[in-house]
Scaffold this active site. Structure first.
Site, PDB file in Angstrom:
ATOM      1  N   GLN A  81      -2.406   5.403   5.764  1.00 39.38           N
ATOM      2  CA  GLN A  81      -2.961   4.086   5.471  1.00 39.38           C
ATOM      3  C   GLN A  81      -4.234   3.913   6.287  1.00 39.38           C
ATOM      4  OE1 GLN A  81      -1.432   0.223   7.039  1.00 39.38           O
ATOM      5  NE2 GLN A  81      -0.888  -0.205   4.910  1.00 39.38           N
ATOM      6  N   TYR A 112      -6.363  -8.500   7.604  1.00 37.62           N
ATOM      7  CA  TYR A 112      -7.375  -7.604   8.152  1.00 37.62           C
ATOM      8  C   TYR A 112      -8.639  -7.668   7.285  1.00 37.62           C
ATOM      9  CZ  TYR A 112      -3.519  -6.121  11.084  1.00 37.62           C
ATOM     10  OH  TYR A 112      -2.465  -6.117  11.973  1.00 37.62           O
ATOM     11  N   ARG A 131      -2.765  -1.521  -0.617  1.00 40.77           N
ATOM     12  CA  ARG A 131      -1.738  -2.491  -0.233  1.00 40.77           C
ATOM     13  C   ARG A 131      -2.358  -3.882  -0.133  1.00 40.77           C
ATOM     14  NH1 ARG A 131       2.277  -3.345   5.030  1.00 40.77           N
ATOM     15  NH2 ARG A 131       4.181  -3.389   3.802  1.00 40.77           N
ATOM     16  N   GLY A 149      10.464  -0.950   5.943  1.00 45.62           N
ATOM     17  CA  GLY A 149       9.786  -0.768   7.209  1.00 45.62           C
ATOM     18  C   GLY A 149      10.730  -0.584   8.365  1.00 45.62           C
ATOM     19  N   ARG A 150      11.141  -1.695   8.973  1.00 44.08           N
ATOM     20  CA  ARG A 150      11.964  -1.618  10.192  1.00 44.08           C
ATOM     21  C   ARG A 150      13.233  -0.789  10.025  1.00 44.08           C
ATOM     22  NH1 ARG A 150      10.330  -6.681   9.699  1.00 44.08           N
ATOM     23  NH2 ARG A 150      12.373  -7.455   9.100  1.00 44.08           N
TER      24      ARG A 150
END
Length: 357
Positions: free
Chosen positions: A98, A177, A224, A315-316
């Site tokens: 990414q 971002y 994404r 993810g986690r």
């Protein structure tokens, strides 16, 4: 019905299942943003994912403000990534990186310069630095004459990713971002060709994506987005007005996949009552659509059953369950993770989570 364990073709990549490892910042690179040997073992442990999306990886010193996060702008970084991708491939895995410009979410003590964004402003709260958390700093607006150079850094990152052995790249255009700061009108107050109308605010995303496609091919390019709710102070008054045309544009460009991070009202990291746009994006995006945010295995399968998603990224759960696909397949309980070690250096909480017996 499609199962989480059915194979899927994601552009040039043949994924053996639809359980994707989401990008997870872990802070195990050097202070100079060079990957370290332990990262090879970490990613290889998780190679049973249908596809690994690496932690967010900086495209330039200007855009990488997270302590001990990796970059991919230098030859040294490329060489250090090679053992990581090799280890994943030797474990029969697939991995894309990414590529990331953090925009205003950086601190000058890390980058050495004032943050840049679509417009003047600063993020709320505090930012991670090598000296601990500090208040965000005011960003300056990126000048028009700087955008060609910015596109060059995305091209270089994509080319370097392939040289490092990655199977492709995902353009990080989410989570408040830089690209997201251009997309959303809560932050983008520009009056030039990159501000105002949704078409103008999408322009930077389109130009970045076109440049990456020209460099490595559409079948190895993914994006994404985070189309619903506020993230790091970045929001939009009418998300559908900008994200539906963005998804249509990306579909027309033929990218390999589009990932959507969509928290709900009970989101563990970012909660919002703004409705999810994925059902409407599904109507306009014809490629592989990957959804993310607080999915359980059961909810993931429901998303596939409904047709709104082609795959789900976790993810986690991948932090503490390196063999997550096997655990889901066997209906085994998932091991909890230790938040204190998410961003710490060293192997604790990184390499020492066991596989299920």
């Amino acid at each position: 019905m499609t199962s989480l364990f059915d194979p899927i073709r994601i552009g040039a990549i043949n994924a053996p299942n639809r359980i994707i490892m989401a990008p997870l910042t872990r802070g195990r690179a050097t202070r100079e943003h060079v990957p370290t040997p332990i990262m090879a073992e970490y990613y290889a442990q998780r190679a049973s994912a249908g596809l690994i999306v690496s932690e967010a990886t900086g495209i330039s010193p200007q855009g990488l403000g997270w302590p001990y996060a990796p970059g991919i702008w230098s030859e040294e970084q490329v060489e250090a990534w090679k053992p990581v991708t090799q280890a994943v491939h030797e474990a029969s895995g697939r991995i894309i990186t990414q590529i990331w410009h953090m925009g205003r979410a950086v601190h000058s003590s890390v980058t050495g310069e004032q943050p840049v964004s679509s417009s003047v402003g600063k993020a709320p709260g505090e930012v991670h630095t090598y000296e601990g958390k500090k208040p965000y700093e005011e960003a300056r607006a990126l000048r028009l004459d700087e955008i060609p150079g910015l596109l060059d850094t995305y091209e270089r990152a994509a080319r370097n990713a392939m040289a490092a052995g990655f199977d492709g790249v995902q353009i990080h255009a989410a989570n408040g971002y830089l690209i997201d700061e251009f997309l959303r009108n809560g932050v983008n107050h520009r009056t030039d060709a990159y501000g105002g109308s949704p078409e103008n605010r999408i322009r930077l995303l389109r130009e970045v994506t076109e440049r990456v496609i020209a460099t490595i091919g559409a079948d190895r390019t993914s994006v994404r987005l985070s189309p619903n709710g506020e993230t790091q102070g970045v929001d939009d008054s009418d998300p559908a007005a900008v994200f539906l045309p963005a998804a249509q544009m990306l579909s027309d460009l033929g990218i390999a996949s589009l990932g959507l991070r969509e928290p709900g009202p009970n989101g563990t990291f970012g909660a919002t009552t703004v409705p999810k746009l994925s059902p409407r994006i599904r109507e306009v995006f014809k490629g592989v659509l990957i959804l993310n945010s607080d999915y359980t295995p059961e909810l993931a399968q429901e998303a596939l059953d409904s047709g709104v998603a082609d795959a789900i990224s976790f993810g986690r759960p991948f932090i503490s369950n390196p063999d997550l696909p096997d655990r889901i397949r066997r209906h085994l309980p998932l091991a909890p993770d230790d938040m204190k070690t998410w961003y710490s250096q060293g192997t604790e909480g990184y390499l020492d989570y066991p596989r299920a017996s």
